[in-house]
Write a protein that holds these residues in place. Structure first.
Motif, mmCIF file in Angstrom:
data_model
loop_
_atom_site.group_PDB
_atom_site.id
_atom_site.type_symbol
_atom_site.label_atom_id
_atom_site.label_comp_id
_atom_site.label_asym_id
_atom_site.label_seq_id
_atom_site.Cartn_x
_atom_site.Cartn_y
_atom_site.Cartn_z
ATOM 1 N N LEU A 546 22.405 45.660 -73.520
ATOM 2 C CA LEU A 546 22.281 45.520 -72.066
ATOM 3 C C LEU A 546 23.631 45.187 -71.435
ATOM 4 C CD1 LEU A 546 18.915 43.571 -71.795
ATOM 5 C CD2 LEU A 546 19.323 45.991 -71.376
ATOM 6 N N MET A 547 24.430 44.364 -72.112
ATOM 7 C CA MET A 547 25.754 44.037 -71.563
ATOM 8 C C MET A 547 26.652 45.272 -71.551
ATOM 9 S SD MET A 547 26.836 40.208 -72.807
ATOM 10 C CE MET A 547 26.796 40.635 -74.531
ATOM 11 N N ASN A 548 26.545 46.096 -72.600
ATOM 12 C CA ASN A 548 27.395 47.286 -72.655
ATOM 13 C C ASN A 548 27.047 48.276 -71.546
ATOM 14 O OD1 ASN A 548 28.803 46.309 -74.847
ATOM 15 N ND2 ASN A 548 27.399 47.220 -76.335
ATOM 16 N N LEU A 549 25.738 48.406 -71.230
ATOM 17 C CA LEU A 549 25.355 49.295 -70.121
ATOM 18 C C LEU A 549 25.995 48.832 -68.815
ATOM 19 C CD1 LEU A 549 21.566 49.957 -70.831
ATOM 20 C CD2 LEU A 549 23.437 51.599 -71.016
ATOM 21 N N GLN A 550 25.882 47.535 -68.536
ATOM 22 C CA GLN A 550 26.467 47.012 -67.299
ATOM 23 C C GLN A 550 27.992 47.125 -67.333
ATOM 24 O OE1 GLN A 550 24.610 45.949 -64.856
ATOM 25 N NE2 GLN A 550 25.906 44.728 -63.494
ATOM 26 N N LEU A 554 30.532 49.066 -64.670
ATOM 27 C CA LEU A 554 31.521 48.351 -63.865
ATOM 28 C C LEU A 554 32.921 48.431 -64.455
ATOM 29 C CD1 LEU A 554 29.463 45.116 -63.038
ATOM 30 C CD2 LEU A 554 29.755 47.164 -61.632
ATOM 31 N N GLN A 555 33.097 49.224 -65.546
ATOM 32 C CA GLN A 555 34.403 49.413 -66.181
ATOM 33 C C GLN A 555 34.990 48.066 -66.643
ATOM 34 O OE1 GLN A 555 36.900 51.565 -63.472
ATOM 35 N NE2 GLN A 555 35.689 53.449 -63.557
ATOM 36 N N VAL A 556 34.172 47.321 -67.399
ATOM 37 C CA VAL A 556 34.566 46.012 -67.921
ATOM 38 C C VAL A 556 34.611 46.096 -69.439
ATOM 39 C CG1 VAL A 556 33.931 43.583 -68.117
ATOM 40 C CG2 VAL A 556 33.582 44.787 -65.954
ATOM 41 N N ARG A 557 35.659 45.514 -70.021
ATOM 42 C CA ARG A 557 35.760 45.422 -71.484
ATOM 43 C C ARG A 557 35.153 44.085 -71.931
ATOM 44 N NH1 ARG A 557 40.982 46.553 -70.154
ATOM 45 N NH2 ARG A 557 41.714 44.584 -71.092
ATOM 46 N N MET A 588 30.601 39.837 -64.912
ATOM 47 C CA MET A 588 31.014 41.216 -64.614
ATOM 48 C C MET A 588 31.026 41.467 -63.112
ATOM 49 S SD MET A 588 28.948 43.286 -67.553
ATOM 50 C CE MET A 588 29.018 42.800 -69.281
ATOM 51 N N GLN A 589 29.987 40.991 -62.407
ATOM 52 C CA GLN A 589 29.929 41.213 -60.963
ATOM 53 C C GLN A 589 31.044 40.460 -60.239
ATOM 54 O OE1 GLN A 589 25.956 40.115 -59.901
ATOM 55 N NE2 GLN A 589 25.041 41.985 -60.738
ATOM 56 N N ALA A 590 31.502 39.303 -60.808
ATOM 57 C CA ALA A 590 32.604 38.576 -60.188
ATOM 58 C C ALA A 590 33.907 39.367 -60.255
ATOM 59 C CB ALA A 590 32.775 37.209 -60.869
ATOM 60 N N MET A 591 34.024 40.268 -61.265
ATOM 61 C CA MET A 591 35.248 41.076 -61.394
ATOM 62 C C MET A 591 35.112 42.438 -60.720
ATOM 63 S SD MET A 591 36.421 40.230 -65.328
ATOM 64 C CE MET A 591 34.838 40.645 -66.052
ATOM 65 N N GLN A 595 40.686 44.147 -56.011
ATOM 66 C CA GLN A 595 41.909 43.460 -56.392
ATOM 67 C C GLN A 595 41.908 42.988 -57.838
ATOM 68 O OE1 GLN A 595 39.884 42.752 -53.965
ATOM 69 N NE2 GLN A 595 39.356 40.572 -53.789
ATOM 70 N N CYS A 596 40.791 43.116 -58.535
ATOM 71 C CA CYS A 596 40.725 42.691 -59.940
ATOM 72 C C CYS A 596 41.018 43.907 -60.824
ATOM 73 C CB CYS A 596 39.349 42.093 -60.253
ATOM 74 S SG CYS A 596 39.231 41.478 -61.932
ATOM 75 N N ARG A 597 42.175 43.933 -61.451
ATOM 76 C CA ARG A 597 42.562 45.080 -62.276
ATOM 77 C C ARG A 597 42.230 44.850 -63.753
ATOM 78 N NH1 ARG A 597 45.611 48.480 -59.273
ATOM 79 N NH2 ARG A 597 46.466 47.663 -57.299
ATOM 80 N N ASP A 598 42.438 43.641 -64.249
ATOM 81 C CA ASP A 598 42.115 43.350 -65.649
ATOM 82 C C ASP A 598 40.680 42.839 -65.719
ATOM 83 O OD1 ASP A 598 44.663 44.014 -66.382
ATOM 84 O OD2 ASP A 598 45.423 41.964 -66.118
ATOM 85 N N ARG A 599 39.781 43.764 -66.058
ATOM 86 C CA ARG A 599 38.367 43.398 -66.105
ATOM 87 C C ARG A 599 37.968 43.190 -67.575
ATOM 88 N NH1 ARG A 599 35.477 47.286 -61.519
ATOM 89 N NH2 ARG A 599 36.971 46.812 -59.852
ATOM 90 N N VAL A 600 38.085 41.924 -67.989
ATOM 91 C CA VAL A 600 37.789 41.572 -69.379
ATOM 92 C C VAL A 600 36.807 40.398 -69.360
ATOM 93 C CG1 VAL A 600 38.706 40.774 -71.589
ATOM 94 C CG2 VAL A 600 40.055 42.331 -70.144
#
Length: 687
Positions: A546-550, A554-557, A588-591, A595-600
């Motif tokens: 489920l986390m991987n789908l989200q 949202l393009q988050v690692r 994930m939604q916070a990133m 302006q947030c480029r590093d989404r980790v």
């Protein structure tokens, strides 16, 4: 006897004076009775003075003895503390491996600091001597008698120390010296252990004489004589000094040591108590003046007696006024059950006058006719004395107009001046208003319970709608993906395998939705959820799809870091998985801002404390978003508070409740240079 006892004795004599005077007034003429009374009073004054002097001596002697016993108890406490600190100093030497070259200087330094130590030995487990050191402050202790001849006591002490796994003392024994004298000594055996295994023994030889002189002499030996004695009174060692006073006070206390018990005796010489201590002198003077004043005031006794009679009449009138003003009904009955007294409140309660009730016996006018037989049986039991006194019971009375009303009756025996029971006194309380209030309270409680059930239904609906969003969204995503794959006319076997995998995921999420419904149902009903030992890695693996789908959306690692060798945690698996999903989704939604480029997003699991084996396992969820402002942080966990347009404001509130039910606490803090860290701890599953 203390000063309080003397004052009580004086009060008793004062009452005796009054009784003697009253008897003399009744039996003798005024002149002869007055002379006899004065003679008796003078004799009583002299007796009081002599008795107080005797009490003064007794009081001062008891004070001196109490002070000596207090000093003895303090001496025993100080001695135990000194021995305990010495044991700790020896235990400090066990932290390093045994090496005679390094051990010898350290022991010699301890021997210089502790004059009561005569010798320290290091022996292996087979009782072979590996190293030893004699005190540099005196000659060798075993110069006249070989050490091998007195090893029995030390051996027994080491056997006890081995059983106790700690220090043990031996019995005392006499050791002759080369100067023709001798000393009483005692052995201390301290086992040396490494990694739980016995490696050797450290044996210390104590001098009882030096133990008293060094440990207790400077503090307690200035005014007292200290000694260790046998139960039969034989002195083993003596220290301290005595003053040349005549009276000797003695106190003895047991010194309980591991493996041995010593008897400490303290003798103190004190002078004879002063004839009149300051406090007692003032007391005697005051009491003498009081007696003289009493004798002078005897001439005014007639006036005082008249005033006492007036005061008694006023007290009776005051008591009558109090009884008449009571709202509680009072009823007195004799031993045969006849009414002897009723107060106005009782008459007003039943509607009958006092004249119509006094002298009445069963059946009473205020008894309902249908309950006469039951009340007569109850009264017979009460009159027989088979019911405990002051035992309250409820009943029903009838007013003169026929109205029934409930009452609470509390009865107690009536005791005369001679100490004999003359009847029963009952307090009757009308509890009609209390019953009405209880009925109103019961109805209000039922309405509150109904309202609480409606609120619970609403809470369950809100919880289900919030928690089912994630599994249902996953099911919809997998279903749409499967439809897209099946619509491809050139589907290959690999595509069919993907469809099968998606259908399995749909089944898993449907099962997960069912578990969520059950867990939320139990959570709302405040029941204990089913908990089980779960590996931390298994919790992360369960929520990973489920986390991987989200995350892809949202393009988050997502990085998962699980420390090696973590024990299983004791938790409700479904509810903890929901907590991890909610925290990960919020991160994930916070990133999800331009302006947030590093989404980790980092999920890390590790021990809660570096030195606490049972402190629990700590879970942290870290994002690189813009962080949480102070105004939002103050109400972040409040129900229905949200910063999202489509949010319900229940996620973090439910997460905190779930973690608190597991005995932990959900916390957050700012991440440097940006972002937020949420962490919580779960307990370790024990066997």
């Amino acid at each position: 006897m203390t000063l309080i006892g003397a004052i009580r004795l004086m009060s008793g004599w004062h009452r005796l004076i009054k009784q003697v005077r009253s008897k003399l007034d009744e039996s003798l003429p005024w002149g002869s009775g007055r002379r006899s009374l004065w003679t008796a009073l003078i004799g009583l004054v002299l007796a009081v003075l002599v008795t107080l002097v005797w009490l003064a001596g007794r009081y001062e002697a008891s004070q001196v003895q109490a002070e000596l016993e207090h000093d003895t108890a303090n001496a025993v406490s100080d001695l135990r503390g000194s021995l305990s600190r010495q044991v700790q100093a020896l235990q400090a030497l066990q932290s390093e491996p045994f090496a005679p070259a390094e051990w010898q200087p350290k022991i010699l330094e301890l021997l210089r600091d502790n004059r009561d130590w005569l010798r320290v030995e290091w022996r292996d487990t087979s009782w072979q001597l590996q190293a030893f050191a004699d005190s540099p402050l005196r000659g060798p202790v075993f110069e006249r008698m070989a050490r091998s001849e007195v090893l029995n006591e030390a051996n027994q002490a080491c056997q006890r120390a081995k059983r106790l796994n700690g220090p043990a003392f031996s019995s005392t024994y006499f050791l002759p010296r080369s100067d023709g004298l001798g000393i009483e000594v005692m052995e201390l055996c301290l086992p040396v252990t490494q990694t739980g295994e016995l490696m050797a023994y450290m044996v210390v030889t104590y001098s009882l004489q030096e133990l008293l002189t060094e440990r207790l002499g400077p503090t307690f030996g200035r005014n007292n004589e200290l000694s260790f004695v046998e139960p039969d009174g034989t002195r083993l060692a003596i220290a301290g000094t005595q003053r040349g006073e005549q009276r000797v006070f003695t106190s003895q206390q047991l010194v309980d040591l591991p493996g041995n018990t010593l008897l400490l005796r303290m003798d103190g010489r004190r002078g004879k108590p002063d004839l009149f201590p300051n406090v007692l002198t003032a007391l005697v003077t005051g009491m003498s003046m009081a007696l003289i004043t009493v004798m002078v005031l005897l001439t005014k006794d007639a006036r005082r007696r008249q005033k006492a009679e007036s005061d008694l009449a006023e007290a009776l009138a005051f008591r009558k006024a109090m009884e008449d003003s009571l709202v509680t009904g009072l009823r007195a009955r004799d031993l045969q059950g006849c009414i002897t007294y009723v107060n106005p409140a009782f008459c007003q309660m039943v509607g009958w006058e006092a004249e119509a009730l006094i002298g009445k016996n069963a059946p009473m006018p205020y008894w309902p006719p249908e309950m006469v037989d039951e009340y007569q049986q109850r009264q017979a039991i009460r009159m027989a004395g088979n019911v405990p006194p002051r035992e309250g019971f409820e009943s029903v009375f009838m007013r003169q107009d026929g109205e029934r009303f409930p009452v609470l009756i509390i009865e107690a025996p009536l005791i005369s001046v001679q100490g004999e029971q003359t009847g029963w006194m009952g307090a009757v309380i009308d509890i009609s208003e209390q019953r009405r209030i209880e009925e109103l309270s019961r109805a209000s409680q039922e309405r509150l319970q109904a309202t609480a059930r409606l609120a619970t239904v609403g809470e369950m609906a809100s919880l289900l709608s919030h928690e089912l969003n994630q599994p249902l969204a996953a099911i919809a995503s997998y279903a749409n993906g499967s439809l897209n794959l099946l619509q491809d006319p050139q589907a290959v076997p690999q595509t069919l395998d993907d469809v099968h995998m998606a259908l399995r995921r749909i089944a898993e999420q449907a099962e997960r939705a069912g578990r969520v419904i059950n867990s939320v149902h139990d959570f709302v009903r405040r029941r204990d959820q089913s908990r089980e030992p779960v590996q931390p890695q298994a919790l992360l693996d369960a929520v990973a799809p489920l986390m991987n789908l989200q995350a892809r959306k949202l393009q988050v690692r997502v990085h998962m870091r699980v420390a090696a060798g973590l024990p299983p945690v004791w938790c409700d698996r479904t509810m903890v998985e929901q907590v991890l999903l909610n925290l990960a989704r919020n991160g994930m939604q916070a990133m999800d801002v331009p302006q947030c480029r590093d989404r980790v997003l980092v999920l890390q699991v590790q021990r809660a404390g570096p030195h606490a084996e049972d402190a629990g396992v700590e879970f942290t969820v870290t994002d690189l978003g813009e962080g949480i402002g102070p105004e939002v942080a103050a109400q972040l966990f409040n129900p229905f508070f949200t910063t999202k347009a489509e949010g319900m404001g229940l996620g973090l509130s439910l997460c905190r409740t779930v973690i608190e039910q597991h005995g932990g606490q959900l916390e957050f803090e700012a991440q440097t240079p940006k972002g937020t860290v949420f962490r919580f701890t779960l307990p370790v599953a024990t066997a």
